[in-house]
Design an enzyme around this catalytic site. Structure first.
Site, PDB file in Angstrom:
ATOM      1  N   TYR A  39       0.855  -1.191   0.000  1.00 30.88           N
ATOM      2  CA  TYR A  39       0.000   0.000   0.000  1.00 30.88           C
ATOM      3  C   TYR A  39       0.886   1.234   0.000  1.00 30.88           C
ATOM      4  O   TYR A  39       1.403   1.648   1.025  1.00 30.88           O
ATOM      5  CB  TYR A  39      -0.924   0.012   1.219  1.00 30.88           C
ATOM      6  CG  TYR A  39      -1.898  -1.145   1.303  1.00 30.88           C
ATOM      7  CD1 TYR A  39      -2.174  -1.937   0.189  1.00 30.88           C
ATOM      8  CD2 TYR A  39      -2.541  -1.455   2.495  1.00 30.88           C
ATOM      9  CE1 TYR A  39      -3.059  -3.007   0.266  1.00 30.88           C
ATOM     10  CE2 TYR A  39      -3.433  -2.523   2.582  1.00 30.88           C
ATOM     11  CZ  TYR A  39      -3.680  -3.291   1.464  1.00 30.88           C
ATOM     12  OH  TYR A  39      -4.564  -4.349   1.553  1.00 30.88           O
ATOM     13  N   PHE A 188     -13.129  -5.198   1.336  1.00 32.16           N
ATOM     14  CA  PHE A 188     -14.221  -4.544   0.601  1.00 32.16           C
ATOM     15  C   PHE A 188     -15.560  -4.894   1.244  1.00 32.16           C
ATOM     16  O   PHE A 188     -16.523  -5.253   0.561  1.00 32.16           O
ATOM     17  CB  PHE A 188     -14.204  -4.960  -0.868  1.00 32.16           C
ATOM     18  CG  PHE A 188     -14.858  -3.966  -1.807  1.00 32.16           C
ATOM     19  CD1 PHE A 188     -15.070  -2.650  -1.440  1.00 32.16           C
ATOM     20  CD2 PHE A 188     -15.263  -4.365  -3.068  1.00 32.16           C
ATOM     21  CE1 PHE A 188     -15.673  -1.750  -2.300  1.00 32.16           C
ATOM     22  CE2 PHE A 188     -15.870  -3.482  -3.946  1.00 32.16           C
ATOM     23  CZ  PHE A 188     -16.072  -2.165  -3.553  1.00 32.16           C
ATOM     24  N   PRO A 189     -15.666  -4.785   2.572  1.00 26.63           N
ATOM     25  CA  PRO A 189     -16.880  -5.240   3.261  1.00 26.63           C
ATOM     26  C   PRO A 189     -18.086  -4.329   3.076  1.00 26.63           C
ATOM     27  O   PRO A 189     -19.209  -4.750   3.352  1.00 26.63           O
ATOM     28  CB  PRO A 189     -16.447  -5.254   4.729  1.00 26.63           C
ATOM     29  CG  PRO A 189     -15.412  -4.174   4.820  1.00 26.63           C
ATOM     30  CD  PRO A 189     -14.668  -4.256   3.518  1.00 26.63           C
ATOM     31  N   LEU A 190     -17.871  -3.096   2.622  1.00 23.66           N
ATOM     32  CA  LEU A 190     -18.980  -2.147   2.546  1.00 23.66           C
ATOM     33  C   LEU A 190     -19.716  -2.177   1.216  1.00 23.66           C
ATOM     34  O   LEU A 190     -20.701  -1.460   1.039  1.00 23.66           O
ATOM     35  CB  LEU A 190     -18.474  -0.719   2.801  1.00 23.66           C
ATOM     36  CG  LEU A 190     -17.826  -0.475   4.165  1.00 23.66           C
ATOM     37  CD1 LEU A 190     -17.400   0.972   4.299  1.00 23.66           C
ATOM     38  CD2 LEU A 190     -18.784  -0.842   5.282  1.00 23.66           C
ATOM     39  N   GLY A 193     -23.575  -2.764  -3.715  1.00 19.82           N
ATOM     40  CA  GLY A 193     -24.128  -2.691  -5.057  1.00 19.82           C
ATOM     41  C   GLY A 193     -25.396  -1.859  -5.105  1.00 19.82           C
ATOM     42  O   GLY A 193     -25.507  -0.811  -4.471  1.00 19.82           O
TER      43      GLY A 193
END
Length: 271
Positions: A39, A188-190, A193
């Site tokens: 990162y 990417f839990p949030l 869609g």
């Protein structure tokens, strides 16, 4: 926690805000800080040390620092696996230096590199663990078969895979981890869609709890399994506070089932 610039490349747009986000996270009770050498590269690890252990001060006692190696960077948004054992050893040593630690609590193989045997990659981390430089070993983006193969070389305490309300591609792995008490860290839990629209089950349940769709996405993950440890990334202090508050939301079984069904439908439709 991804704090660098666009494409996870270079420094953050606002250095001071990045430090404030890290400090606020610990202040509101976050005890797992997840990062990676790639990162930035290196930027995120350096920011974590500057924010949480400046000028040689120790990290807060209850904070677990997790980092990763196994992906190299050639530019913004470019990620190339490299699992050469000597390279992994180098990156562990460099992460220790950048983070200002004598031992990394959780070190994760960022990707399994098909160019090298799994036993060699995990075996190098096991050697570093035996030397006291790593406490626990984890994996990232693996299958159940990958996990079982790695476990022949070392104890694996966690896996980190893409998983959220609208993406269940790692469902089998999560079920396996739940059954065997292995930590599952969804990245990417949030992502929700189309479920985050003004109508539908997510909006309805969110309104019932006076919460945001993002908070409901986290609450759903926390109810999904006791081994789930979400790592929502954020670039603002306000979102850190909001995300942390999701731990206090208790979904009823009916609400959970409604979100479950909506999520599966969204995945089938490619939301």
């Amino acid at each position: 926690m991804q704090l660098p610039g666009e494409g996870v490349w270079g420094p953050p747009a606002d250095h001071d805000t990045a430090l404030a986000v890290l400090r606020k996270a610990v202040e509101v009770g976050v005890t797992l800080i997840d990062t990676a050498d790639s990162y930035g590269p290196y930027v995120s690890e350096e920011l974590i040390r500057e924010a949480l252990a400046p000028q040689g001060h120790p990290y807060p006692d209850d904070v677990v620092i997790a980092t990763k190696a196994g992906l190299t960077r050639q530019g913004p948004g470019v990620w190339t696996p490299l699992g050469q054992p000597a390279y992994l050893r180098q990156e562990v040593e460099m992460s220790l230096r950048r983070l200002g630690l004598e031992r990394i609590d959780l070190f994760q193989l960022h990707r399994i590199d098909p160019a090298y045997p799994v036993a060699d990659q995990v075996g190098e981390l096991k050697a570093l663990q035996d030397e006291g430089k790593i406490r626990h070993i984890g994996l990232s983006e693996v299958s159940v078969a990958d996990l079982k193969e790695a476990e022949q070389t070392a104890e694996i305490v966690s896996v980190q895979n893409l998983y959220n309300l609208a993406n269940r591609q790692s469902e089998e792995l999560l079920d396996h981890c739940t059954a065997h008490g292995i930590g599952f860290i969804p990245w990417f839990p949030l992502n929700t869609g189309k479920l985050s629209g003004d109508s539908g089950p997510l909006a309805e349940v969110a309104a019932n709890h006076d919460a945001s769709p993002s908070q409901l996405a986290l609450a759903w993950l926390l109810k999904r399994s006791p081994v789930v440890l979400p790592i929502p990334g954020t670039k603002s202090v306000e979102h850190v506070v909001d995300n942390t508050a999701a731990a206090g939301i208790e979904l009823s079984d009916e609400e959970y089932d409604a979100l479950e069904q909506a999520g599966r439908k969204a995945e089938e439709e490619g939301a």
